[in-house]
Design a protein around this motif. Structure first.
Motif, PDB file in Angstrom:
ATOM      1  N   PHE A   1      45.071  13.378  35.525  1.00 45.12           N
ATOM      2  CA  PHE A   1      45.252  12.602  36.750  1.00 45.12           C
ATOM      3  C   PHE A   1      44.038  11.732  37.070  1.00 45.12           C
ATOM      4  N   GLY A   2      42.978  11.834  36.263  1.00 47.31           N
ATOM      5  CA  GLY A   2      41.810  10.985  36.465  1.00 47.31           C
ATOM      6  C   GLY A   2      41.893   9.663  35.729  1.00 47.31           C
ATOM      7  N   LEU A   3      42.970   9.417  34.976  1.00 46.48           N
ATOM      8  CA  LEU A   3      43.126   8.166  34.247  1.00 46.48           C
ATOM      9  C   LEU A   3      43.237   6.992  35.221  1.00 46.48           C
TER      10      LEU A   3
ATOM     11  N   GLY B   1      56.253  11.174  37.016  1.00 44.57           N
ATOM     12  CA  GLY B   1      56.093  11.604  35.643  1.00 44.57           C
ATOM     13  C   GLY B   1      56.852  10.684  34.702  1.00 44.57           C
ATOM     14  N   SER B   2      56.337  10.477  33.535  1.00 49.10           N
ATOM     15  CA  SER B   2      56.997   9.608  32.564  1.00 49.10           C
ATOM     16  C   SER B   2      57.008  10.269  31.194  1.00 49.10           C
ATOM     17  N   SER B   3      57.819   9.695  30.306  1.00 52.67           N
ATOM     18  CA  SER B   3      57.930  10.224  28.951  1.00 52.67           C
ATOM     19  C   SER B   3      57.826   9.083  27.955  1.00 52.67           C
ATOM     20  N   ILE B   4      57.224   9.384  26.805  1.00 53.72           N
ATOM     21  CA  ILE B   4      57.061   8.403  25.733  1.00 53.72           C
ATOM     22  C   ILE B   4      57.962   8.807  24.575  1.00 53.72           C
ATOM     23  N   LEU B   5      58.648   7.836  24.003  1.00 51.89           N
ATOM     24  CA  LEU B   5      59.552   8.134  22.901  1.00 51.89           C
ATOM     25  C   LEU B   5      58.802   8.170  21.575  1.00 51.89           C
ATOM     26  N   LEU B   6      58.887   9.314  20.905  1.00 49.23           N
ATOM     27  CA  LEU B   6      58.384   9.448  19.545  1.00 49.23           C
ATOM     28  C   LEU B   6      59.575   9.239  18.621  1.00 49.23           C
TER      29      LEU B   6
ATOM     30  N   MET C   1      55.225   0.766  23.442  1.00 44.53           N
ATOM     31  CA  MET C   1      55.926   2.049  23.468  1.00 44.53           C
ATOM     32  C   MET C   1      57.222   1.937  24.275  1.00 44.53           C
ATOM     33  N   VAL C   2      58.141   2.839  23.949  1.00 46.70           N
ATOM     34  CA  VAL C   2      59.363   2.996  24.731  1.00 46.70           C
ATOM     35  C   VAL C   2      59.140   4.176  25.675  1.00 46.70           C
ATOM     36  N   SER C   3      59.325   3.933  26.977  1.00 46.11           N
ATOM     37  CA  SER C   3      59.039   4.985  27.940  1.00 46.11           C
ATOM     38  C   SER C   3      60.127   5.031  28.999  1.00 46.11           C
TER      39      SER C   3
ATOM     40  N   LYS D   1      52.525   2.813  33.409  1.00 44.82           N
ATOM     41  CA  LYS D   1      53.752   3.552  33.095  1.00 44.82           C
ATOM     42  C   LYS D   1      53.447   5.010  32.751  1.00 44.82           C
ATOM     43  N   LEU D   2      52.273   5.240  32.179  1.00 42.62           N
ATOM     44  CA  LEU D   2      51.878   6.606  31.837  1.00 42.62           C
ATOM     45  C   LEU D   2      51.628   7.450  33.084  1.00 42.62           C
ATOM     46  N   MET D   3      51.238   6.778  34.185  1.00 38.35           N
ATOM     47  CA  MET D   3      50.812   7.475  35.399  1.00 38.35           C
ATOM     48  C   MET D   3      51.844   7.395  36.508  1.00 38.35           C
ATOM     49  N   HIS D   4      53.111   7.212  36.177  1.00 40.55           N
ATOM     50  CA  HIS D   4      54.138   7.133  37.209  1.00 40.55           C
ATOM     51  C   HIS D   4      54.120   8.408  38.051  1.00 40.55           C
TER      52      HIS D   4
END
Length: 343
Positions: free
Chosen positions: A247-249, A264-269, A338-340, A258-261
């Motif tokens: 949470f310090g990002l 919460g968010s998700s990244i597609l691998l 990335m796809v998120s 998008k990473l800090m929504h």
């Protein structure tokens, strides 16, 4: 003083550790203190989740009956103590007013109605106790924290090669020590050892910026056939790892945000079904690595006594590994492409 300064300018040493490459060693300014050994990745400090040492690259554990077990056990003990001591040293720069107000001759007694100077003195003395416990070698700790009249000093301290547990706080003078023994131990440390500690702390990243890698662990989850891959949830990155927290990002662009929504968010691998089936049978967790610069911003609050840290990303590339030693890299994901998705 001259000898002390010479010790301080010695270069940082690196040595190899089974499973996770090298560690960065900060030499202590005195033989009374332990050297600090911190994990690295690609030559820079490792933050967040740490290598557990005992897990091999194939996912199996080093067993107690294996020849390498005690070597791993001792290295874990050293790293665990080092991370704690390193953090305690970094805190010192944000408590200069407290150490200036600290009574070096007598204990400050805690009372319900303390003046500001007394509160600062008491807080500083508690930090001194934590520092002494974290930094002193076993031989030095015996002098400050063992009462030979009440305990066997050869048995109550860690055996050779092991280090004091961070949560194991011993008190001045040792078990059953009189008020005279307690005060003598405290004043001896403050007058003889603490000046060395103060100077050492000042040499550790004086600009309050530390470059390194933030490591996070996430569950592989369920395969998404429609999207053709696994969704890696960023919410799972919130761990109590070393120095930096997710949470310090501090995002610098829309992709990073998008990473800090907040939900919460998700990244597609991305991974084909054929590869995913075999992959899921061998791996339950993945480890994501971010190239970062950490910033020390003071203390969250004096009562909690926690460092306030933030960090920024140096690269849009996320490295993904299957092991906490970061030896088996699977793929890289570019944050900008990335796809998120958000929950």
């Amino acid at each position: 003083m001259k000898k002390f300064l010479i010790i301080l300018i010695l270069p940082v040493v690196h040595f190899s550790v089974w499973g996770q490459g090298v560690e960065k060693v900060f030499d202590a300014p005195s033989s009374s203190f332990i050297d600090l050994s911190l994990q690295t990745h690609n030559g820079k400090l490792r933050f967040g989740l740490q290598d557990g040492y005992y897990i091999k690259s194939d996912g199996s554990y080093v067993k107690a009956n294996e020849a390498s077990y005690f070597e791993m056990d001792k290295r874990f003990s050293h790293n665990n103590a080092s991370r704690h001591a390193f953090t305690e040293l970094l805190k010192m720069r944000f408590k200069e007013d407290m150490f200036a107000a600290m009574d070096k001759d007598y204990f400050t007694v805690r009372t319900p109605n303390m003046y500001d100077k007394e509160q600062k003195s008491y807080t500083a003395q508690q930090h001194i106790l934590a520092l002494a416990n974290a930094l002193c070698t076993t031989q030095q700790a015996i002098q400050f924290f063992c009462n030979p009249k009440e305990e066997d000093c050869t048995k109550v301290f860690p055996e050779e090669g092991y280090y004091n547990e961070p949560r194991n706080i011993r008190y001045w003078g040792g078990r059953g020590a009189s008020e005279f023994q307690k005060l003598r131990a405290y004043t001896s440390f403050v007058k003889e050892k603490f000046p060395l500690v103060q100077e050492w702390a000042k040499t550790l990243y004086p600009e309050n910026k530390i470059s390194g890698y933030y490591v996070a662990k996430t569950n592989l989850g369920t395969y998404d056939f429609k999207e053709g891959g696994y969704w890696l949830r960023t919410g799972e990155y919130s761990n109590n790892g070393f120095l930096l927290r997710w949470f310090g990002l501090q995002p610098s662009n829309s992709s990073e945000r998008k990473l800090m929504h907040p939900n919460g968010s998700s990244i597609l691998l991305k991974m084909s079904p054929e590869k995913a089936e075999a992959f899921s049978e061998n791996h339950q967790y993945l480890f994501l690595v971010f190239d970062v610069t950490g910033q020390l911003n003071g203390l969250e609050n004096y009562r909690a006594d926690q460092l306030k840290t933030t960090f920024t990303l140096n690269s849009p590339v996320i490295e993904i590994y299957t092991d906490d030693a970061l030896t088996n890299r699977v793929v890289e994901i570019d944050i900008n492409t990335m796809v998120s998705k958000t929950r």
